[in-house]
Motif scaffolding. Structure first.
Motif, PDB file in Angstrom:
ATOM      1  N   TRP A  47       0.843  -1.203   0.000  1.00 13.24           N
ATOM      2  CA  TRP A  47       0.000   0.000   0.000  1.00 13.24           C
ATOM      3  C   TRP A  47       0.872   1.245   0.000  1.00 13.24           C
ATOM      4  O   TRP A  47       0.627   2.177  -0.742  1.00 13.24           O
ATOM      5  CB  TRP A  47      -0.901   0.038   1.238  1.00 13.24           C
ATOM      6  CG  TRP A  47      -1.829  -1.101   1.396  1.00 13.24           C
ATOM      7  CD1 TRP A  47      -2.340  -1.907   0.406  1.00 13.24           C
ATOM      8  CD2 TRP A  47      -2.366  -1.592   2.636  1.00 13.24           C
ATOM      9  NE1 TRP A  47      -3.169  -2.857   0.953  1.00 13.24           N
ATOM     10  CE2 TRP A  47      -3.216  -2.692   2.311  1.00 13.24           C
ATOM     11  CE3 TRP A  47      -2.241  -1.203   3.970  1.00 13.24           C
ATOM     12  CZ2 TRP A  47      -3.900  -3.390   3.296  1.00 13.24           C
ATOM     13  CZ3 TRP A  47      -2.925  -1.894   4.951  1.00 13.24           C
ATOM     14  CH2 TRP A  47      -3.744  -2.983   4.619  1.00 13.24           C
ATOM     15  N   ARG A  48       1.881   1.230   0.844  1.00  9.88           N
ATOM     16  CA  ARG A  48       2.755   2.400   0.991  1.00  9.88           C
ATOM     17  C   ARG A  48       3.477   2.717  -0.309  1.00  9.88           C
ATOM     18  O   ARG A  48       3.580   3.884  -0.725  1.00  9.88           O
ATOM     19  CB  ARG A  48       3.758   2.130   2.123  1.00  9.88           C
ATOM     20  CG  ARG A  48       4.262   3.362   2.853  1.00  9.88           C
ATOM     21  CD  ARG A  48       5.364   4.095   2.162  1.00  9.88           C
ATOM     22  NE  ARG A  48       6.596   3.338   2.074  1.00  9.88           N
ATOM     23  CZ  ARG A  48       7.698   3.803   1.495  1.00  9.88           C
ATOM     24  NH1 ARG A  48       7.711   5.002   0.925  1.00  9.88           N
ATOM     25  NH2 ARG A  48       8.787   3.063   1.425  1.00  9.88           N
ATOM     26  N   ALA A  61      -0.452   4.147   5.436  1.00 11.44           N
ATOM     27  CA  ALA A  61      -0.315   2.689   5.421  1.00 11.44           C
ATOM     28  C   ALA A  61      -0.430   2.116   6.829  1.00 11.44           C
ATOM     29  O   ALA A  61      -1.042   1.055   7.028  1.00 11.44           O
ATOM     30  CB  ALA A  61       1.017   2.298   4.789  1.00 11.44           C
ATOM     31  N   MET A  62       0.139   2.799   7.813  1.00 10.34           N
ATOM     32  CA  MET A  62       0.050   2.311   9.193  1.00 10.34           C
ATOM     33  C   MET A  62      -1.383   2.365   9.712  1.00 10.34           C
ATOM     34  O   MET A  62      -1.851   1.431  10.376  1.00 10.34           O
ATOM     35  CB  MET A  62       0.986   3.111  10.099  1.00 10.34           C
ATOM     36  CG  MET A  62       2.455   2.817   9.860  1.00 10.34           C
ATOM     37  SD  MET A  62       3.585   3.598  11.041  1.00 10.34           S
ATOM     38  CE  MET A  62       3.464   5.330  10.559  1.00 10.34           C
ATOM     39  N   LEU A  63      -2.088   3.450   9.404  1.00 13.48           N
ATOM     40  CA  LEU A  63      -3.465   3.543   9.877  1.00 13.48           C
ATOM     41  C   LEU A  63      -4.375   2.566   9.139  1.00 13.48           C
ATOM     42  O   LEU A  63      -5.285   1.979   9.742  1.00 13.48           O
ATOM     43  CB  LEU A  63      -3.986   4.976   9.735  1.00 13.48           C
ATOM     44  CG  LEU A  63      -5.310   5.273  10.452  1.00 13.48           C
ATOM     45  CD1 LEU A  63      -5.253   4.877  11.926  1.00 13.48           C
ATOM     46  CD2 LEU A  63      -5.683   6.740  10.309  1.00 13.48           C
ATOM     47  N   LEU A  64      -4.122   2.332   7.855  1.00 12.68           N
ATOM     48  CA  LEU A  64      -4.876   1.312   7.121  1.00 12.68           C
ATOM     49  C   LEU A  64      -4.605  -0.084   7.697  1.00 12.68           C
ATOM     50  O   LEU A  64      -5.528  -0.905   7.834  1.00 12.68           O
ATOM     51  CB  LEU A  64      -4.524   1.345   5.637  1.00 12.68           C
ATOM     52  CG  LEU A  64      -5.094   2.505   4.822  1.00 12.68           C
ATOM     53  CD1 LEU A  64      -4.501   2.508   3.411  1.00 12.68           C
ATOM     54  CD2 LEU A  64      -6.624   2.429   4.746  1.00 12.68           C
ATOM     55  N   LEU A  68       6.700   0.246   9.779  1.00 14.37           N
ATOM     56  CA  LEU A  68       5.256  -0.006   9.664  1.00 14.37           C
ATOM     57  C   LEU A  68       4.664  -0.837  10.811  1.00 14.37           C
ATOM     58  O   LEU A  68       3.627  -0.447  11.377  1.00 14.37           O
ATOM     59  CB  LEU A  68       4.946  -0.662   8.316  1.00 14.37           C
ATOM     60  CG  LEU A  68       5.135   0.243   7.081  1.00 14.37           C
ATOM     61  CD1 LEU A  68       5.108  -0.596   5.796  1.00 14.37           C
ATOM     62  CD2 LEU A  68       4.063   1.321   7.030  1.00 14.37           C
ATOM     63  N   PRO A  69       5.252  -1.969  11.195  1.00 12.91           N
ATOM     64  CA  PRO A  69       4.631  -2.753  12.269  1.00 12.91           C
ATOM     65  C   PRO A  69       4.538  -1.995  13.590  1.00 12.91           C
ATOM     66  O   PRO A  69       3.610  -2.212  14.375  1.00 12.91           O
ATOM     67  CB  PRO A  69       5.548  -3.971  12.406  1.00 12.91           C
ATOM     68  CG  PRO A  69       6.300  -4.047  11.127  1.00 12.91           C
ATOM     69  CD  PRO A  69       6.447  -2.635  10.648  1.00 12.91           C
ATOM     70  N   TYR A  70       5.496  -1.105  13.838  1.00 10.40           N
ATOM     71  CA  TYR A  70       5.489  -0.347  15.089  1.00 10.40           C
ATOM     72  C   TYR A  70       4.325   0.644  15.128  1.00 10.40           C
ATOM     73  O   TYR A  70       3.667   0.792  16.159  1.00 10.40           O
ATOM     74  CB  TYR A  70       6.824   0.370  15.278  1.00 10.40           C
ATOM     75  CG  TYR A  70       7.983  -0.582  15.457  1.00 10.40           C
ATOM     76  CD1 TYR A  70       8.278  -1.107  16.711  1.00 10.40           C
ATOM     77  CD2 TYR A  70       8.761  -0.982  14.370  1.00 10.40           C
ATOM     78  CE1 TYR A  70       9.331  -2.003  16.881  1.00 10.40           C
ATOM     79  CE2 TYR A  70       9.813  -1.881  14.534  1.00 10.40           C
ATOM     80  CZ  TYR A  70      10.085  -2.386  15.787  1.00 10.40           C
ATOM     81  OH  TYR A  70      11.113  -3.280  15.958  1.00 10.40           O
ATOM     82  N   GLY A  71       4.085   1.307  14.006  1.00 13.99           N
ATOM     83  CA  GLY A  71       2.958   2.230  13.957  1.00 13.99           C
ATOM     84  C   GLY A  71       1.628   1.504  14.042  1.00 13.99           C
ATOM     85  O   GLY A  71       0.708   1.929  14.757  1.00 13.99           O
TER      86      GLY A  71
END
Length: 387
Positions: free
Chosen positions: A17-18, A110-113, A370-373
Motif C-alpha cells: 500500500w505504501r 499505510a500504518m493507519l490502514l 510499519l509494524p510499530y505504527g
C-alpha cells in the motif's frame, strides 16, 4: 496488549500500500486518487461507515467494537505530498515529476490502514474508533478545515491521537512529551519598495536589493537580542525575488519567510516587530515596505492524561527503554494542533531510522517502521477502549 511480533505479519501488505501511495503522490486538497484508494481499502476491511469529501478530499471511517457501548476515539493520518522533485532512487519513486511523499504521509496512511484492517477483524474493544485521513497538512490548514466541518461532533469524538515519523530516531523507538511538542507556524510577505535604475548608476536609484539584505540580517536580531533565549523563536527568510537581469536595479524586492514559536506571546511580538524593524531600515534608506502576516497552525499541545496513555501504550509495545517521554519540543509545526484544540489527545513521534530528513528530495519512509505504527494504533485502541 500485544508485543511488536504480533504485527509483523501485516508488514508486507502495508508495504505494498505504501509503495503505491508513494508512486502516486498528490498535493494539498487535490487528493482524489489517494482518497479513493483509502476509501476502497477501508470498505474492503468491512468498516461500519465511511464518509468522504470532508474538507474536499478528507475521509473518516468508523469501526464499532463488539463489546458494547462506549466513547469514540479518533486516530489521524495525513495524506498530502510535497512539491519536490524526488531523487531517492527507490524502485517505488514518484511517477509524478515535481511531487513526492517527502514527509512520510504515505507511511502514515499505510500504518493507519493496517491498524484499520486488524481492528475491523478483531473488534476487541468497546465503543468506536474514528479513522481520520486528512488532506493538506503541508498547507497548514487541512486539520482546521476538518474540525470546522464538524467531524468532532458528527462522529462524537471524545479523544484524538496522532503519530509522525522522525528521521534520525532509531526504528522501534518512540518520543513524546507533555505540553507543547511542536511550534506554531506563521508566514510573512514583505515587499521592499525603492527606485529602480541602471546597475552602473546605483547613486541614481534607491536600491531595494541592498535594503532587503539589511532587513534580512536585521530580522535575526529580533531573535538574538530581543527575545528571551529560553523562549524559542525562529525567523527564517525563505524567498527572495528581485530583478531578472544583471544590469537592472529593480523598483521592488519581494521577501518572504516563516516564523516558529512555542510561546503564544511571541506570535504577537513577531508580527509587530518584523514590520517595525523592516520599515525602520527601509525608511532609513529612503524606501518603504508593504507587509502581510498570516497565522497558520497554532502550537501543538499534548494533553496530560492522553500523553500518559500514549506513553504507557508505546512502552508496552516496545519496552520502557525504547520510549523517551521527555523529548525537547520541535520547531516544526503540525496542523494536528487544531484537533488538539478541539479535543484532548496527544501526538507521538516514531523513529524512521537513519534516512534523509523530512522534506528532503532523497527522503523515503522506512518500511521497517510499519509494524510499530500499526501496533501502537491497535494497542492504543484496546487500551483506551478496554473491555
Amino acid at each position: 496488549m500485544r508485543g511488536i511480533e504480533a504485527f509483523r505479519n501485516v508488514q508486507a501488505e502495508a508495504t505494498a500500500w505504501r509503495h503505491y501511495l508513494h508512486e502516486n503522490p498528490e498535493l494539498e486538497y487535490r487528493l482524489y486518487n489517494t482518497a479513493e484508494f483509502v476509501t476502497e481499502k477501508l470498505a474492503s476491511f468491512g468498516v461500519d461507515h465511511v464518509e468522504t469529501g470532508i474538507a474536499e478530499t478528507g475521509v473518516v471511517a468508523v469501526i464499532n467494537g463488539k463489546c458494547g457501548g462506549g466513547p469514540t476515539i479518533a486516530l489521524r493520518a495525513d495524506m498530502d505530498a510535497l512539491p519536490i522533485l524526488e531523487r531517492s532512487e527507490k524502485r517505488w519513486s514518484s511517477k509524478v515529476s515535481g511531487r513526492m511523499h517527502a514527509c512520510g504521509h504515505d507511511g502514515h496512511m499505510a500504518m493507519l490502514l493496517g491498524a484499520a484492517k486488524y481492528l475491523a477483524t478483531t473488534r476487541r474493544f468497546r465503543g468506536s474508533i474514528a479513522l481520520i485521513f486528512q488532506p493538506a497538512e503541508e498547507d497548514g490548514l487541512g486539520g482546521k478545515r476538518m474540525v470546522e466541518a464538524g467531524i468532532m461532533d458528527r462522529f462524537s469524538i471524545s479523544k484524538v491521537f496522532g503519530l509522525h515519523n522522525v528521521p534520525g530516531m532509531e526504528v522501534g523507538k518512540f518520543g513524546i512529551c507533555h505540553g507543547p511538542i511542536m511550534a506554531a507556524l506563521d508566514e510573512f510577505d514583505l515587499v521592499v519598495k525603492g527606485r529602480g535604475g541602471h546597475a552602473a548608476k546605483p547613486h541614481e536609484a534607491i536600491d531595494p536589493v541592498v535594503i532587503a539584505a539589511q532587513i534580512i540580517v536585521g530580522l535575526q536580531t529580533l531573535v538574538s537580542r530581543y527575545t528571551n533565549p529560553i523562549e524559542a523563536l525562529v525567523i527564517s527568510v525563505t524567498k527572495l525575488n528581485a530583478a531578472q537581469a544583471y544590469n537592472i536595479i529593480p523598483d521592488r524586492v519581494e521577501v518572504a519567510g516563516s516564523v516558529r514559536t512555542l510561546v503564544p506571546g511571541l506570535r504577537d511580538f513577531a508580527e509587530r516587530q518584523i514590520v517595525s524593524s523592516a520599515r525602520g531600515i527601509a525608511r532609513g534608506f529612503g524606501a518603504d515596505v508593504e507587509f502581510r502576516y498570516f497565522r497558520s497552525s497554532p502550537v501543538t499541545v499534548n494533553h496530560a492524561k492522553e500523553t500518559d496513555l500514549a506513553i504507557t501504550v508505546a512502552r508496552n509495545l516496545v519496552g520502557p527503554t525504547s520510549v523517551d517521554d521527555k523529548i525537547l519540543p520541535r520547531m516544526g509545526s503540525e496542523d494536528f494542533a487544531y484537533m488538539l484544540e478541539a479535543r484532548p489527545g496527544a501526538i507521538i513521534f516514531l523513529g524512521n531510522g537513519s534516512t534523509a530528513s523530512l522534506h528532503h528530495p532523497a527522503y523515503d519512509f522506512n518500511d521497517e517502521t510499519l509494524p510499530y505504527g500499526i501496533g501502537y494504533w491497535v494497542n492504543l485502541v484496546e487500551t483506551v477502549l478496554a473491555l
